[in-house]
Design a protein around this motif. Structure first.
Motif, PDB file in Angstrom:
ATOM      1  N   ARG A  12      -2.396  -2.071  -7.562  1.00 34.06           N
ATOM      2  CA  ARG A  12      -2.532  -3.526  -7.505  1.00 34.06           C
ATOM      3  C   ARG A  12      -1.982  -4.071  -6.192  1.00 34.06           C
ATOM      4  O   ARG A  12      -1.197  -3.424  -5.512  1.00 34.06           O
ATOM      5  CB  ARG A  12      -1.874  -4.197  -8.699  1.00 34.06           C
ATOM      6  CG  ARG A  12      -0.364  -4.109  -8.738  1.00 34.06           C
ATOM      7  CD  ARG A  12       0.163  -4.753 -10.031  1.00 34.06           C
ATOM      8  NE  ARG A  12       1.617  -4.718 -10.115  1.00 34.06           N
ATOM      9  CZ  ARG A  12       2.319  -5.169 -11.146  1.00 34.06           C
ATOM     10  NH1 ARG A  12       1.681  -5.687 -12.206  1.00 34.06           N
ATOM     11  NH2 ARG A  12       3.637  -5.119 -11.134  1.00 34.06           N
ATOM     12  N   GLN A  13      -2.422  -5.276  -5.893  1.00 34.50           N
ATOM     13  CA  GLN A  13      -1.991  -5.938  -4.667  1.00 34.50           C
ATOM     14  C   GLN A  13      -1.857  -7.433  -4.948  1.00 34.50           C
ATOM     15  O   GLN A  13      -2.869  -8.108  -5.165  1.00 34.50           O
ATOM     16  CB  GLN A  13      -2.982  -5.680  -3.539  1.00 34.50           C
ATOM     17  CG  GLN A  13      -2.523  -6.193  -2.186  1.00 34.50           C
ATOM     18  CD  GLN A  13      -3.393  -5.663  -1.048  1.00 34.50           C
ATOM     19  OE1 GLN A  13      -4.604  -5.489  -1.195  1.00 34.50           O
ATOM     20  NE2 GLN A  13      -2.766  -5.401   0.089  1.00 34.50           N
ATOM     21  N   ALA A  14      -0.634  -7.906  -4.985  1.00 37.42           N
ATOM     22  CA  ALA A  14      -0.396  -9.333  -5.167  1.00 37.42           C
ATOM     23  C   ALA A  14      -0.895 -10.090  -3.940  1.00 37.42           C
ATOM     24  O   ALA A  14      -0.956  -9.523  -2.843  1.00 37.42           O
ATOM     25  CB  ALA A  14       1.091  -9.590  -5.390  1.00 37.42           C
ATOM     26  N   PRO A  15      -1.264 -11.347  -4.091  1.00 34.58           N
ATOM     27  CA  PRO A  15      -1.802 -12.110  -2.957  1.00 34.58           C
ATOM     28  C   PRO A  15      -0.884 -12.087  -1.746  1.00 34.58           C
ATOM     29  O   PRO A  15       0.302 -12.432  -1.839  1.00 34.58           O
ATOM     30  CB  PRO A  15      -1.924 -13.529  -3.534  1.00 34.58           C
ATOM     31  CG  PRO A  15      -2.094 -13.316  -4.996  1.00 34.58           C
ATOM     32  CD  PRO A  15      -1.252 -12.125  -5.333  1.00 34.58           C
ATOM     33  N   GLY A  16      -1.412 -11.617  -0.625  1.00 33.46           N
ATOM     34  CA  GLY A  16      -0.644 -11.571   0.614  1.00 33.46           C
ATOM     35  C   GLY A  16       0.428 -10.500   0.679  1.00 33.46           C
ATOM     36  O   GLY A  16       1.226 -10.487   1.619  1.00 33.46           O
ATOM     37  N   LYS A  17       0.444  -9.603  -0.299  1.00 32.24           N
ATOM     38  CA  LYS A  17       1.473  -8.575  -0.365  1.00 32.24           C
ATOM     39  C   LYS A  17       0.892  -7.187  -0.161  1.00 32.24           C
ATOM     40  O   LYS A  17      -0.308  -7.023   0.053  1.00 32.24           O
ATOM     41  CB  LYS A  17       2.200  -8.643  -1.717  1.00 32.24           C
ATOM     42  CG  LYS A  17       2.843 -10.002  -2.005  1.00 32.24           C
ATOM     43  CD  LYS A  17       3.937 -10.342  -1.021  1.00 32.24           C
ATOM     44  CE  LYS A  17       4.620 -11.641  -1.385  1.00 32.24           C
ATOM     45  NZ  LYS A  17       5.678 -12.019  -0.393  1.00 32.24           N
ATOM     46  N   GLY A  18       1.742  -6.182  -0.248  1.00 29.85           N
ATOM     47  CA  GLY A  18       1.327  -4.811  -0.034  1.00 29.85           C
ATOM     48  C   GLY A  18       0.763  -4.162  -1.291  1.00 29.85           C
ATOM     49  O   GLY A  18       0.667  -4.767  -2.353  1.00 29.85           O
ATOM     50  N   LEU A  19       0.383  -2.905  -1.128  1.00 26.39           N
ATOM     51  CA  LEU A  19      -0.156  -2.125  -2.222  1.00 26.39           C
ATOM     52  C   LEU A  19       0.961  -1.649  -3.134  1.00 26.39           C
ATOM     53  O   LEU A  19       2.021  -1.232  -2.666  1.00 26.39           O
ATOM     54  CB  LEU A  19      -0.922  -0.913  -1.684  1.00 26.39           C
ATOM     55  CG  LEU A  19      -2.084  -1.199  -0.760  1.00 26.39           C
ATOM     56  CD1 LEU A  19      -2.628   0.099  -0.170  1.00 26.39           C
ATOM     57  CD2 LEU A  19      -3.185  -1.960  -1.483  1.00 26.39           C
ATOM     58  N   GLU A  20       0.709  -1.703  -4.441  1.00 31.53           N
ATOM     59  CA  GLU A  20       1.660  -1.191  -5.423  1.00 31.53           C
ATOM     60  C   GLU A  20       0.930  -0.248  -6.365  1.00 31.53           C
ATOM     61  O   GLU A  20       0.017  -0.665  -7.085  1.00 31.53           O
ATOM     62  CB  GLU A  20       2.311  -2.321  -6.220  1.00 31.53           C
ATOM     63  CG  GLU A  20       3.333  -1.822  -7.241  1.00 31.53           C
ATOM     64  CD  GLU A  20       3.881  -2.911  -8.155  1.00 31.53           C
ATOM     65  OE1 GLU A  20       3.354  -4.033  -8.154  1.00 31.53           O
ATOM     66  OE2 GLU A  20       4.883  -2.616  -8.879  1.00 31.53           O
ATOM     67  N   TRP A  21       1.319   1.016  -6.371  1.00 33.76           N
ATOM     68  CA  TRP A  21       0.757   1.955  -7.327  1.00 33.76           C
ATOM     69  C   TRP A  21       1.207   1.576  -8.732  1.00 33.76           C
ATOM     70  O   TRP A  21       2.384   1.278  -8.960  1.00 33.76           O
ATOM     71  CB  TRP A  21       1.202   3.379  -6.994  1.00 33.76           C
ATOM     72  CG  TRP A  21       0.766   4.372  -8.003  1.00 33.76           C
ATOM     73  CD1 TRP A  21      -0.474   4.938  -8.126  1.00 33.76           C
ATOM     74  CD2 TRP A  21       1.561   4.908  -9.059  1.00 33.76           C
ATOM     75  NE1 TRP A  21      -0.492   5.794  -9.200  1.00 33.76           N
ATOM     76  CE2 TRP A  21       0.740   5.794  -9.789  1.00 33.76           C
ATOM     77  CE3 TRP A  21       2.879   4.732  -9.480  1.00 33.76           C
ATOM     78  CZ2 TRP A  21       1.199   6.502 -10.898  1.00 33.76           C
ATOM     79  CZ3 TRP A  21       3.340   5.430 -10.574  1.00 33.76           C
ATOM     80  CH2 TRP A  21       2.509   6.314 -11.276  1.00 33.76           C
ATOM     81  N   VAL A  22       0.266   1.587  -9.682  1.00 38.04           N
ATOM     82  CA  VAL A  22       0.550   1.147 -11.046  1.00 38.04           C
ATOM     83  C   VAL A  22       0.573   2.314 -12.028  1.00 38.04           C
ATOM     84  O   VAL A  22       1.520   2.459 -12.807  1.00 38.04           O
ATOM     85  CB  VAL A  22      -0.494   0.106 -11.501  1.00 38.04           C
ATOM     86  CG1 VAL A  22      -0.343  -0.218 -12.987  1.00 38.04           C
ATOM     87  CG2 VAL A  22      -0.392  -1.155 -10.654  1.00 38.04           C
ATOM     88  N   SER A  23      -0.475   3.148 -12.010  1.00 40.87           N
ATOM     89  CA  SER A  23      -0.586   4.180 -13.029  1.00 40.87           C
ATOM     90  C   SER A  23      -1.596   5.232 -12.601  1.00 40.87           C
ATOM     91  O   SER A  23      -2.475   4.969 -11.778  1.00 40.87           O
ATOM     92  CB  SER A  23      -1.019   3.556 -14.361  1.00 40.87           C
ATOM     93  OG  SER A  23      -1.051   4.509 -15.396  1.00 40.87           O
TER      94      SER A  23
END
Lengths: 106, 119
Positions: free
Chosen positions: B38-49
């Motif tokens: 996932r990627q929050a608006p204006g933020k970096g990439l976050e691995w979720v699952s």
């Protein structure tokens, strides 16, 4: 395991050599990938296994490192390289991304 | 050609649930691990699952563990993410992403489905 990228942003001239670093808080051998995300686009892999160039990626991109310290190098920055670059570990879960490095043209 | 098409995003209130789906084509779906990033608006990439090809192995980021559930239906070439107890911090574009092999780097990404959590 934390993945720390530096710098968080940089501005360089066309033709410059650009270096981005990624540090893992614990050793991850060579289980590291680099991705490029251009504005409004999905990420794409540039480098995997720390130093293997993905097919189709220009040879001005290169990766090095092992263990905890890794580097992505662009030997001659081009206008189309404006993007945010991310590292990701994949030796084990969690498959953490670094915080990103935004590259701009000066 | 690998194609990944996410759906199921939308506007939800805090505490609500959604089911995200990812329809895959162009490869032997059941042979590859699949991720949600996932990627929050204006933020970096976050691995979720991540889920293994057969679906027997699943792992989660600490930020979503216990609230999100990844699953897959290999007969339908479809990946799922059930997102429960949503908070405003879950607002993001959710990408379906194919691993190169087992648990490894990502070689293909979908275009994403946007989840907005707001009261």
């Amino acid at each position: 395991i934390q993945m720390t990228q530096s710098p968080s942003s940089l501005s360089a001239s066309v033709g410059d050599r650009v270096t981005i670093t990624c540090r893992a808080s614990q050793g991850i051998s060579n289980y590291l990938a680099w991705y490029q995300q251009k504005p409004g686009k999905v990420p794409k892999v540039l480098i995997y296994d720390a130093s293997t160039l993905q097919s189709g990626v220009p040879s001005r991109f290169s990766g090095s490192g092992s263990g905890t310290d890794f580097t992505l190098t662009i030997t001659s920055l081009q206008p189309e390289d404006v993007a945010t670059y991310y590292c990701q570990k994949y030796n084990s879960d969690p498959l953490t991304f670094g915080g990103g490095t935004k590259v701009e043209i000066k | 050609e690998v194609q990944l098409l996410e759906s199921g995003g939308g506007l939800a209130q805090p505490g609500e649930s959604l089911r995200l789906s990812c329809a895959a084509s162009g490869f032997t779906f059941g042979s590859y691990a699949m991720n949600w990033v996932r990627q929050a608006p204006g933020k970096g990439l976050e691995w979720v699952s991540v889920i293994s090809g057969p679906g027997t192995y699943t792992k989660y980021a600490a930020s979503v563990k216990g609230r999100f559930t990844i699953s897959r239906d290999n007969s339908r070439n479809t990946l799922y993410l059930d997102v429960n107890s949503l908070t405003v911090e879950d607002t993001a574009m959710y990408f379906c992403a194919k691993a190169k092999k087992s648990i490894s780097w990502i070689d293909s990404w979908g275009q994403g489905t946007l989840v907005i959590v707001s009261s």
